[in-house]
Design an enzyme around this catalytic site. Sequence first.
Site, PDB file in Angstrom:
ATOM      1  N   LYS A 147       4.157 -12.238  -0.809  1.00  0.00           N
ATOM      2  CA  LYS A 147       4.476 -10.809  -0.775  1.00  0.00           C
ATOM      3  C   LYS A 147       5.022 -10.453   0.605  1.00  0.00           C
ATOM      4  CE  LYS A 147       2.141  -6.371  -1.809  1.00  0.00           C
ATOM      5  NZ  LYS A 147       0.835  -5.759  -2.143  1.00  0.00           N
ATOM      6  N   SER A 174       1.090  -2.759  -6.098  1.00  0.00           N
ATOM      7  CA  SER A 174       2.306  -2.973  -5.343  1.00  0.00           C
ATOM      8  C   SER A 174       2.807  -4.416  -5.286  1.00  0.00           C
ATOM      9  CB  SER A 174       2.096  -2.473  -3.915  1.00  0.00           C
ATOM     10  OG  SER A 174       1.082  -3.231  -3.273  1.00  0.00           O
ATOM     11  N   SER A 216      -3.654  -3.551  -6.063  1.00  0.00           N
ATOM     12  CA  SER A 216      -2.287  -4.084  -6.012  1.00  0.00           C
ATOM     13  C   SER A 216      -2.099  -5.546  -6.371  1.00  0.00           C
ATOM     14  CB  SER A 216      -1.677  -3.839  -4.639  1.00  0.00           C
ATOM     15  OG  SER A 216      -1.175  -2.533  -4.569  1.00  0.00           O
TER      16      SER A 216
HETATM   17  N1  GLN Z   1      -1.876   1.801  -6.222  1.00  0.00           N
HETATM   18  C1  GLN Z   1      -2.713   1.954  -5.084  1.00  0.00           C
HETATM   19  C2  GLN Z   1      -2.011   2.751  -4.024  1.00  0.00           C
HETATM   20  O1  GLN Z   1      -0.966   3.213  -4.300  1.00  0.00           O
HETATM   21  C3  GLN Z   1      -3.123   0.618  -4.550  1.00  0.00           C
HETATM   22  C4  GLN Z   1      -2.099  -0.022  -3.701  1.00  0.00           C
HETATM   23  C5  GLN Z   1      -2.563  -1.327  -3.143  1.00  0.00           C
HETATM   24  O2  GLN Z   1      -3.550  -1.884  -3.587  1.00  0.00           O
HETATM   25  N2  GLN Z   1      -1.866  -1.786  -2.123  1.00  0.00           N
HETATM   26  O3  GLN Z   1      -2.494   2.932  -2.941  1.00  0.00           O
END
Ligand code: GLN
Length: 480
Positions: A74, A149, A173
Amino acid sequence: MNLVETAQAIRNKELSAVDAVRQSLDAIARHDGKYRAFVQVDGDRALSRAREVDEALGRGAPVGPLAGVPVGIKDNMCTRFGRTTCASRILHNFEAPYDAHAVERLERAGAIIVGKTNLDEFAMGSSTENSSVQQTLNPWDPRRVPGGSSGGSATAVALGMVPGALGSDTGGSIRQPASFCGVVGLKPTYGRVSRHGLVAFASSLDQIGPLARTAADAALLLSVIAGYDPRDSTSVDEQVPEYEAGLDRPLRGLRIGIAPEYFSEGLDDPVRSAVEAALDVYRKHGAVVSEIRLPHTRYAIACYYLVATAEASSNLARYDGVHYGHRTEGIDDVIELYSASRRDGFGPEVKRRIMLGTYALSSGYYDAYYLKALKVRTLLRRDFERAFETVDVIASPVAPTTAFALGEKTDNPLAMYLADVYTTSVNLAGVPGISIPCGFDGAGLPVGLQLIGPPFAEDTLLAAAHQFQLVTDHHTRAAV
Ligand code: GLN
């Protein structure tokens, strides 16, 4: 071939590392023009490292457990090669001077990084639609989001571009994109994997973890990246179990808790049915399912979006046009330079979070919002502590729906946030969680089952996931 098979074939010289990397690059060439999982691919570097692995194998030199295995990273993890952009304009030209600890460990184990994968800008989002670089498409239906994400890593694995990848999970994410893309994703216990070189979003929640097609693959990846690192003061100096050896632990007697709070309104029927069918499989193989309560669950989203944004507003203060990345040109005044660089460099969701977090931390609001959120966080952690007095793992959906349509939630940030209802408590409590494919909805989209464990029970989660995969075939279905 999955990751364990690929590693074995290379070690047994049935497949050369060069061919493994070529297959990966071929799959990327075949699919990535359409699905756009990678923001950067370095085929030459990958092939030259593969040649080194083959040469070592030829000499009979000792090689690591991932020798020759192609992986994706990532793009919020630092790599000395190429760029580390966090899919943000503000870091579009950032060249990290060092490798993230997890990256270092992967390479030391012989893994070959073929490229960096797409994400929501700074990992803020649930659909990868907040990437400033490109839109990744869901492997099962290109009109839908891959989740986020870590949408790039999940898509790359689901399409067989790489047998494994790293993601990061602050509020879901790794697990949610794994669920939307039909792959396995594990968020380890906070402190299990070093965050050194992971670009910080919310430091008390962020954790790096593996995405792969099987639990055994995830076990192998975790065994390589887990462990103490003095460069991350929150990394824990605790023995890393032999995750692969532990996979054989049978389901008989496993105590699974289900919380009504995780099966509440807003949960789509096909997701509910698939999760219930998975629980039946567990029962059939000797697990004992009982009801537990996680009474503070309904505060999780509010708590998460205060803690995460507060920490983000502080972490992202370093992007000022001076230290790193983008600088807006032609400005003499330093304050004006900061604001212009941030205005031009950050996307709308990142700005929204910086503003929310700054507000929650500001004097007069700190006690009402941030401090209160910290207290709720303690209550959420106690919910889990109490539950784990009577069960070994907690089973739940990963997300209330399967992959939603592109653009469906982009105009409604609150709807996007609410979709994190089953994943954020896990980060707030610091406990581990895994997402495994457990079925499909009527449109053929994958559904994920989440298993949550007490701190450092990754071995229990991986074994429970592996045993499920031995008797089901959801994870073997290919997206294309
Ligand atoms: N969807 C969550 C957010 O928008 C989690 C994102 C993540 O785990 N990086 O913060």
